[in-house]
Design a protein around this motif. Sequence first.
Motif, short mmCIF file in Angstrom:
data_model
loop_
_atom_site.label_atom_id
_atom_site.label_comp_id
_atom_site.label_asym_id
_atom_site.label_seq_id
_atom_site.Cartn_x
_atom_site.Cartn_y
_atom_site.Cartn_z
N LYS A 74 1.36 -1.91 10.90
CA LYS A 74 0.92 -2.88 11.92
C LYS A 74 1.07 -2.27 13.31
O LYS A 74 0.23 -2.47 14.18
CB LYS A 74 1.74 -4.18 11.82
CG LYS A 74 1.58 -4.92 10.51
CD LYS A 74 0.16 -5.43 10.32
CE LYS A 74 -0.05 -6.09 8.97
NZ LYS A 74 -0.05 -5.16 7.83
N GLY A 115 -1.79 -0.29 14.06
CA GLY A 115 -3.06 -1.02 14.12
C GLY A 115 -3.94 -0.82 12.90
O GLY A 115 -5.15 -1.02 12.95
N ASN A 116 -3.31 -0.44 11.77
CA ASN A 116 -4.10 -0.20 10.56
C ASN A 116 -4.56 -1.50 9.91
O ASN A 116 -3.85 -2.50 9.97
CB ASN A 116 -3.27 0.57 9.53
CG ASN A 116 -2.98 1.98 9.98
OD1 ASN A 116 -3.76 2.57 10.73
ND2 ASN A 116 -1.86 2.53 9.54
N ILE A 117 -5.73 -1.45 9.27
CA ILE A 117 -6.14 -2.52 8.37
C ILE A 117 -5.39 -2.29 7.06
O ILE A 117 -5.28 -1.17 6.57
CB ILE A 117 -7.67 -2.46 8.12
CG1 ILE A 117 -8.45 -2.65 9.44
CG2 ILE A 117 -8.10 -3.46 7.07
CD1 ILE A 117 -8.32 -4.01 10.09
N CYS A 118 -4.85 -3.37 6.49
CA CYS A 118 -4.05 -3.27 5.26
C CYS A 118 -4.86 -2.62 4.13
O CYS A 118 -6.02 -2.97 3.92
CB CYS A 118 -3.59 -4.67 4.84
SG CYS A 118 -2.56 -4.68 3.37
N GLU A 154 -6.60 -4.87 1.73
CA GLU A 154 -7.85 -5.45 2.24
C GLU A 154 -9.01 -4.49 1.97
O GLU A 154 -10.14 -4.90 1.79
CB GLU A 154 -7.77 -5.68 3.76
CG GLU A 154 -6.80 -6.75 4.18
CD GLU A 154 -7.41 -8.14 4.14
OE1 GLU A 154 -8.56 -8.27 3.67
OE2 GLU A 154 -6.72 -9.08 4.57
N LYS A 155 -8.69 -3.19 1.98
CA LYS A 155 -9.73 -2.18 1.81
C LYS A 155 -9.98 -1.87 0.33
O LYS A 155 -10.68 -0.92 0.00
CB LYS A 155 -9.34 -0.89 2.55
CG LYS A 155 -9.26 -1.09 4.06
CD LYS A 155 -9.25 0.24 4.81
CE LYS A 155 -7.89 0.88 4.83
NZ LYS A 155 -7.86 2.15 5.58
#
Lengths: 246, 346
Positions: free
Chosen positions: A171, A174-177, A180-181
């Motif tokens: 977090k 700033g990563n996307i989890c 989610e990917k």
Amino acid sequence: MRDFERPKAAFFSFTSCEGCQLAILSCEEALPEILKRIEVVNFREAMSERSDDYKIAFIEGSVSTEEEIARVTKIRERADFVVALGACATTGGLNCLKNRFPMDDVKRIVYGKDAGQIETVPARPIDSVIKVDYRLHGCPISGKEFLAFFADLVMGRSPRTPNYPVCVDCKMAGNICVFEKGMYCVGPVTRAGCDAICVTYGSVCWGCRGYVDDPNVNAHRETLKRYGLTAKGVAQKLDLYGGKKQ
Amino acid sequence: MEENAQYLYITDRGFKALVKGLLKERRVYGTVRKDGFPAFKEISGAEEIELVQTPTHLSAKEFLFPQREVLLKFDIKDNTHEAVVEAGDQAIIGLHPCDIRAIGLMDRVFSCGAQDVNYLARRGRTILIGSDCMPDRYCFCKSLGDTDVDSGFDIFLHRLKTGFIARTGTEVGADLIRKFAGPRMPSPRELTELEGLRTRREGSFTATLEAPPEALPGIYAMSDESPVWERIGSICYGCGSCNNVCPTCYCFDVRDEVRANLNDGERVRTWDGCTLDDFARVSGGHDFRKTRAARLKHRFNRKFRYLSGRFDSLFCVGCGRCSRACLVRINIAEVTNELIRESYKK
């Protein structure tokens, strides 16, 4: 800063790639400062001289032979302070993958007809043999963490080991989890301090730092299943880095 | 629509010119898609911005309250130190009404008591530009009062099929629109289109709370012994994601970091989170919130009860980010509804 006698420090390699010691040698700008504070008397990867007179022992690698068990015990007797360097030393690391098989099979698979000349025991972290005073986690360790640890050690402050999961570092970055990917990771139960470098560069967390102090492994097993992993897949994910998850 | 006078129309080209004008004088952060998901990112051209309608996964708080910032530089040998305030002119584009309300709450927190110069210096140099949203299944701002904002922004943009209706909230915002965006009065047809958008949005919320916002502090006050906390505590990781994605979680840690020369150092502030294992651990190893259940209960109470006494406002803006980020699906609206239902039984 008052003058003082530099404490003698030694670096040792056990079953490992010596990449953690290389991470230390890569802190090039800080090395002259480090050498002002400690006298390095043993460092196979960096110098020829050897001495058995030291206060601080940095140990990289897991223990995977009877000879290594004897050698690490001897180091503990000589040193006042022992630091485990990196995943192999702190959790057993990838070397523990072999523990899933009988030792005779492992020797045969790797060494073929020379298997008879090899002596090996299941791989284990060094604290399963000796007492460890401090652990620097990671595969490899982070140079930044080593330098912070070094400053704390020499100044007499208690070094702080991160005890929060990789989700925090993710977090912060700033990563996307990764879930989610559409990928899987073990970040939610894995000790951070790595700046989530693997996820930041598009991969997933493999768990090289071992578990946080109080991981909710059951919850993570459920999460991995909910996102579609089989029970076997879950076990493989959670056990990749070492049998013992410090 | 009596307040027509506050509404201006700008073209798509006017919007781009506004962004371009901002970029000449300051850093600009805008909404983009990162790995396909809405996120804030520093941009270098107007074409990079996509005014995404669903909430970004992380809030915009990092631009005012960074993950890590230096507060002080010190020199041990000389026994000297120097306070550091890292702040520059910046603009954030694409804030939704919940984000704008959250920044308003952060402003109050960081100016309450001892003024937080680092936050306030940065905030004073920040232009806030809002844009329309559409709720996803986690959004529940409607249940907490307003789905829109009348203030707290410099400019607010409502996307029409062509161009935008722009509302200005400050003189600075009005000047920027005049200077760069070439505004004109909106036509009745454009205002009707805006009304249509608002109506559609109002009707699009699926997540709702089953009690009015003013009842929530009282309901939480009755919930200390609720079995809900143990149940969600048993599945919680304590990963801190809810804290870190929350636009109003402002807890931080401060540490002194000394360089390898054992002389130069920095005092650094980093985000902290009340759901993390070590958050309430103090000297001597004592820990006054040992379990995940206790820590979660604390976080929920901070949003709906504890801070409402001090600031006369709930500290949840209904953005749903914590629910969206939670891998074990702890949903703040559902948990609150459970507590509401329990309170009716009492």
